[in-house]
Write an enzyme that holds these catalytic residues in place. Sequence first.
Site, PDB file in Angstrom:
ATOM      1  N   TYR A 113      -1.794  -0.935  -2.883  1.00 53.92           N
ATOM      2  CA  TYR A 113      -2.680   0.196  -3.149  1.00 53.92           C
ATOM      3  C   TYR A 113      -3.120   0.195  -4.600  1.00 53.92           C
ATOM      4  O   TYR A 113      -2.529  -0.482  -5.449  1.00 53.92           O
ATOM      5  CB  TYR A 113      -1.999   1.522  -2.794  1.00 53.92           C
ATOM      6  CG  TYR A 113      -0.972   2.009  -3.795  1.00 53.92           C
ATOM      7  CD1 TYR A 113      -1.287   3.035  -4.684  1.00 53.92           C
ATOM      8  CD2 TYR A 113       0.300   1.463  -3.853  1.00 53.92           C
ATOM      9  CE1 TYR A 113      -0.363   3.496  -5.604  1.00 53.92           C
ATOM     10  CE2 TYR A 113       1.234   1.917  -4.762  1.00 53.92           C
ATOM     11  CZ  TYR A 113       0.904   2.930  -5.637  1.00 53.92           C
ATOM     12  OH  TYR A 113       1.832   3.382  -6.558  1.00 53.92           O
TER      13      TYR A 113
ATOM     14  N   ARG B 202      -6.264  -6.241 -10.529  1.00 52.38           N
ATOM     15  CA  ARG B 202      -4.849  -6.112 -10.148  1.00 52.38           C
ATOM     16  C   ARG B 202      -4.707  -6.071  -8.632  1.00 52.38           C
ATOM     17  O   ARG B 202      -3.749  -6.625  -8.072  1.00 52.38           O
ATOM     18  CB  ARG B 202      -4.231  -4.862 -10.775  1.00 52.38           C
ATOM     19  CG  ARG B 202      -2.730  -4.751 -10.515  1.00 52.38           C
ATOM     20  CD  ARG B 202      -2.093  -3.623 -11.288  1.00 52.38           C
ATOM     21  NE  ARG B 202      -2.623  -2.323 -10.892  1.00 52.38           N
ATOM     22  CZ  ARG B 202      -2.273  -1.180 -11.477  1.00 52.38           C
ATOM     23  NH1 ARG B 202      -1.424  -1.180 -12.496  1.00 52.38           N
ATOM     24  NH2 ARG B 202      -2.778  -0.031 -11.064  1.00 52.38           N
TER      25      ARG B 202
ATOM     26  N   ARG C 278       5.586  -4.771  16.427  1.00 50.08           N
ATOM     27  CA  ARG C 278       6.612  -4.775  15.393  1.00 50.08           C
ATOM     28  C   ARG C 278       7.423  -6.074  15.409  1.00 50.08           C
ATOM     29  O   ARG C 278       8.035  -6.423  16.414  1.00 50.08           O
ATOM     30  CB  ARG C 278       7.543  -3.572  15.549  1.00 50.08           C
ATOM     31  CG  ARG C 278       8.526  -3.405  14.397  1.00 50.08           C
ATOM     32  CD  ARG C 278       9.400  -2.172  14.576  1.00 50.08           C
ATOM     33  NE  ARG C 278      10.257  -1.975  13.418  1.00 50.08           N
ATOM     34  CZ  ARG C 278      11.418  -2.590  13.227  1.00 50.08           C
ATOM     35  NH1 ARG C 278      11.869  -3.447  14.144  1.00 50.08           N
ATOM     36  NH2 ARG C 278      12.140  -2.360  12.139  1.00 50.08           N
TER      37      ARG C 278
ATOM     38  N   LYS D  50       1.826  -4.057  -6.665  1.00 54.43           N
ATOM     39  CA  LYS D  50       1.627  -2.624  -6.436  1.00 54.43           C
ATOM     40  C   LYS D  50       1.625  -2.344  -4.938  1.00 54.43           C
ATOM     41  O   LYS D  50       0.569  -2.170  -4.299  1.00 54.43           O
ATOM     42  CB  LYS D  50       0.341  -2.135  -7.096  1.00 54.43           C
ATOM     43  CG  LYS D  50       0.270  -0.614  -7.260  1.00 54.43           C
ATOM     44  CD  LYS D  50      -0.885  -0.232  -8.152  1.00 54.43           C
ATOM     45  CE  LYS D  50      -1.017   1.288  -8.277  1.00 54.43           C
ATOM     46  NZ  LYS D  50       0.115   1.895  -9.020  1.00 54.43           N
TER      47      LYS D  50
ATOM     48  N   GLU E 251      10.812   1.618 -16.438  1.00 58.12           N
ATOM     49  CA  GLU E 251       9.600   2.445 -16.409  1.00 58.12           C
ATOM     50  C   GLU E 251       9.916   3.783 -15.778  1.00 58.12           C
ATOM     51  O   GLU E 251      11.048   4.037 -15.346  1.00 58.12           O
ATOM     52  CB  GLU E 251       8.468   1.735 -15.657  1.00 58.12           C
ATOM     53  CG  GLU E 251       8.822   1.267 -14.271  1.00 58.12           C
ATOM     54  CD  GLU E 251       7.776   0.315 -13.686  1.00 58.12           C
ATOM     55  OE1 GLU E 251       6.681   0.189 -14.255  1.00 58.12           O
ATOM     56  OE2 GLU E 251       8.071  -0.296 -12.641  1.00 58.12           O
TER      57      GLU E 251
END
Length: 285
Positions: free
Chosen positions: A33, A52, A100, A147, A179
């Site tokens: 995302y 990114r 799945r 990310k 962070e």
Amino acid sequence: MSRIVHVNGSFLPEESASLSIFDRGLLFADAVYEVTAVIDGGLVDFEAHQQRLRRSLGELDIAFDPEAEDLLGIHRQLLQRNDLREGLIYLQISRGVADRDFVQPRGTPPSVILFTQALPLLEAPAAARGLRIITRPDLRWHRRDIKTTQLLYPSMMKSTAVAAGVDDVWMVENGEVTEGSSSNAHIITAEGQLITRPLSHDILHGITRAAVLDYAAEADLEVVERPFGVAEAQAAREAFATSATAFVTPVVEINGHPIGDGAPGPGTRRIRERYIARSRERLQY
């Protein structure tokens, strides 16, 4: 009035939006995302976020070309359809829908969703008062540079902070700050050095972080990329967090210990002002 969102090529009211229960973003957090800030009706650092995004997609081997799919055009449509002047646009791309299975499927069309959030960014209360934070162990996986939507532990940490009556958590690994729950961490020493952890698999390669390091010299700060511990942060002249949603936000307390005089410092204020001014010069409409 409901928002207009984007799901797999269609713009529709949020209450009509849906994804398959077999989407791998839901079942495995097999998704990436980006969140792009919006000020003055324009996109902040859009190209950097797209760069990114391409890196994250490549690291997970998700076949999606942001330019071919005209993500910029979709962002522009969402700005217009929702009359968004200030806030965020959230973008998520998953590997898509498949029965799945832990083995990642090949050739599944990715699922793409985008939505807006109207939020005060320029005059955010936290920027004026500063953040009070606590520290906790960093127990996340070790590809934090990607990310992904694997955000359960950061969500737990943010909730831990709120339950403790503070604003956020700075996570610590091997005695060093990595962070925040959703931000990069920085300190300013008494000598005027801006200290921030170097890029690696241990932290997200923050878009705002990169911009701030470019502007540090204009705030008379020398940039030193190295790890720092909690005690050094508590003894710093100033501390601050950076993210696409919070821009540059001062940290005024760590584990109950005031940073500097316990108020937002001049170095952090200068960096925030410079970041906002430069972002306005480069807005994408």
